[in-house]
Write an enzyme that holds these catalytic residues in place. Structure first.
Site, PDB file in Angstrom:
ATOM      1  N   ASN A  91      48.082  34.084  41.770  1.00 21.99           N
ATOM      2  CA  ASN A  91      48.785  33.799  40.762  1.00 21.99           C
ATOM      3  C   ASN A  91      49.598  34.214  40.008  1.00 21.99           C
ATOM      4  OD1 ASN A  91      45.948  32.058  40.402  1.00 21.99           O
ATOM      5  ND2 ASN A  91      44.828  33.900  39.569  1.00 21.99           N
ATOM      6  N   HIS A 137      49.313  40.347  44.672  1.00 20.04           N
ATOM      7  CA  HIS A 137      47.279  40.027  45.507  1.00 20.04           C
ATOM      8  C   HIS A 137      47.519  38.852  45.760  1.00 20.04           C
ATOM      9  CE1 HIS A 137      46.713  40.157  41.299  1.00 20.04           C
ATOM     10  NE2 HIS A 137      45.446  39.527  41.739  1.00 20.04           N
ATOM     11  N   VAL A 156      46.176  41.397  36.848  1.00 17.05           N
ATOM     12  CA  VAL A 156      47.298  42.823  37.016  1.00 17.05           C
ATOM     13  C   VAL A 156      48.654  42.376  38.059  1.00 17.05           C
ATOM     14  CG1 VAL A 156      46.603  44.385  38.999  1.00 17.05           C
ATOM     15  CG2 VAL A 156      44.670  43.064  38.354  1.00 17.05           C
ATOM     16  N   ASP A 194      36.977  41.692  45.861  1.00 15.56           N
ATOM     17  CA  ASP A 194      36.553  41.837  43.933  1.00 15.56           C
ATOM     18  C   ASP A 194      35.760  41.831  43.002  1.00 15.56           C
ATOM     19  OD1 ASP A 194      38.961  39.247  42.728  1.00 15.56           O
ATOM     20  OD2 ASP A 194      37.369  40.317  41.773  1.00 15.56           O
ATOM     21  N   ILE A 195      36.290  43.007  42.200  1.00 16.46           N
ATOM     22  CA  ILE A 195      34.856  43.382  41.431  1.00 16.46           C
ATOM     23  C   ILE A 195      34.309  42.172  40.849  1.00 16.46           C
ATOM     24  CG2 ILE A 195      36.073  43.824  39.450  1.00 16.46           C
ATOM     25  CD1 ILE A 195      35.580  46.985  39.123  1.00 16.46           C
ATOM     26  N   HIS A 238      44.493  35.969  46.542  1.00 14.20           N
ATOM     27  CA  HIS A 238      42.986  35.326  46.506  1.00 14.20           C
ATOM     28  C   HIS A 238      42.674  34.812  47.312  1.00 14.20           C
ATOM     29  CE1 HIS A 238      42.763  36.851  41.462  1.00 14.20           C
ATOM     30  NE2 HIS A 238      43.445  36.460  42.212  1.00 14.20           N
TER      31      HIS A 238
HETATM   32  P1  5GP Z   1      44.710  37.690  39.003  1.00 14.40           P
HETATM   33  O1  5GP Z   1      43.548  37.517  37.885  1.00 14.40           O
HETATM   34  O2  5GP Z   1      45.954  38.618  37.940  1.00 14.40           O
HETATM   35  O3  5GP Z   1      44.784  36.737  39.448  1.00 14.40           O
HETATM   36  O4  5GP Z   1      43.576  38.660  39.270  1.00 14.40           O
HETATM   37  C1  5GP Z   1      43.119  40.135  39.661  1.00 14.40           C
HETATM   38  C2  5GP Z   1      42.281  40.406  39.996  1.00 14.40           C
HETATM   39  O5  5GP Z   1      41.839  41.506  40.407  1.00 14.40           O
HETATM   40  C3  5GP Z   1      40.864  39.429  39.443  1.00 14.40           C
HETATM   41  O6  5GP Z   1      39.710  38.222  40.180  1.00 14.40           O
HETATM   42  C4  5GP Z   1      39.927  40.477  38.623  1.00 14.40           C
HETATM   43  O7  5GP Z   1      38.508  40.615  38.933  1.00 14.40           O
HETATM   44  C5  5GP Z   1      40.085  42.147  40.145  1.00 14.40           C
HETATM   45  N1  5GP Z   1      40.303  42.895  39.819  1.00 14.40           N
HETATM   46  C6  5GP Z   1      40.878  43.901  38.606  1.00 14.40           C
HETATM   47  N2  5GP Z   1      40.330  44.946  37.855  1.00 14.40           N
HETATM   48  C7  5GP Z   1      39.822  45.515  39.392  1.00 14.40           C
HETATM   49  C8  5GP Z   1      39.302  47.054  40.064  1.00 14.40           C
HETATM   50  O8  5GP Z   1      39.552  47.148  39.658  1.00 14.40           O
HETATM   51  N3  5GP Z   1      39.112  46.437  41.509  1.00 14.40           N
HETATM   52  C9  5GP Z   1      38.592  45.483  42.116  1.00 14.40           C
HETATM   53  N4  5GP Z   1      38.111  45.851  42.798  1.00 14.40           N
HETATM   54  N5  5GP Z   1      38.719  44.443  41.702  1.00 14.40           N
HETATM   55  C10 5GP Z   1      39.650  44.028  40.212  1.00 14.40           C
END
Ligand code: 5GP
Ligand code: ZN
Length: 115
Positions: free
Chosen positions: A88, A101, A97, A31-32, A103
């Site tokens: 989520n 996915h 996103v 994760d970034i 985590h």
């Molecule tokens: P969500 O909030 O949809 O459950 O999780 C999306 C995750 O994607 C977040 O933890 C966010 O930090 C990660 N994320 C968003 N953009 C990028 C990216 O460009 N690269 C990577 N490796 N992770 C990302």
């Protein structure tokens, strides 16, 4: 493949990511913005928007995701201490996103209930 999807672009290699594992079904990246010492994203290669868009045809894919979660936790040495797999779904749960996915979090004590 959805042309305007961040994770489809990561899966295709168009956008770089730190890839820790991949096979025909999933890609695992760092994760970034990590929320724990170990924070990976297990991303099905197939574009599925949310958990609500899963069908029975995806049952083995979701099972595979959990197999890989355990394998990654084991391979990176935090399976015995404990880890969490989180999905989520939709806005109130914090989905940002729109490509399914999971985590994988570990490497520290994880509090409960989550925020
Ligand atoms: P969500 O909030 O949809 O459950 O999780 C999306 C995750 O994607 C977040 O933890 C966010 O930090 C990660 N994320 C968003 N953009 C990028 C990216 O460009 N690269 C990577 N490796 N992770 C990302
Ligand atoms: Zn996608």
């Amino acid at each position: 493949m959805s042309s305007d999807c961040l994770f489809c672009k990561i899966v295709s290699g168009e956008i770089p990511a730190k890839v820790r594992y991949q096979d025909e079904l999933v890609m695992v990246i760092e994760d970034i913005d990590p929320q724990a010492p170990e924070h990976m994203l297990i991303i099905p290669k197939k574009h599925i928007r949310t958990t609500l868009d899963l069908t029975t045809a995806d049952n083995s894919l979701v099972g595979h995701v959990f197999q890989i979660a355990g394998k990654m936790a084991h391979d990176y040495g935090f399976s015995e201490d404990g880890f969490r797999v989180v999905n989520n779904c939709n806005q109130a749960a914090g989905q940002t996103v729109w490509h399914l996915h999971f985590h994988l979090l570990g490497g520290r004590e994880l509090t409960w209930p989550p925020g």
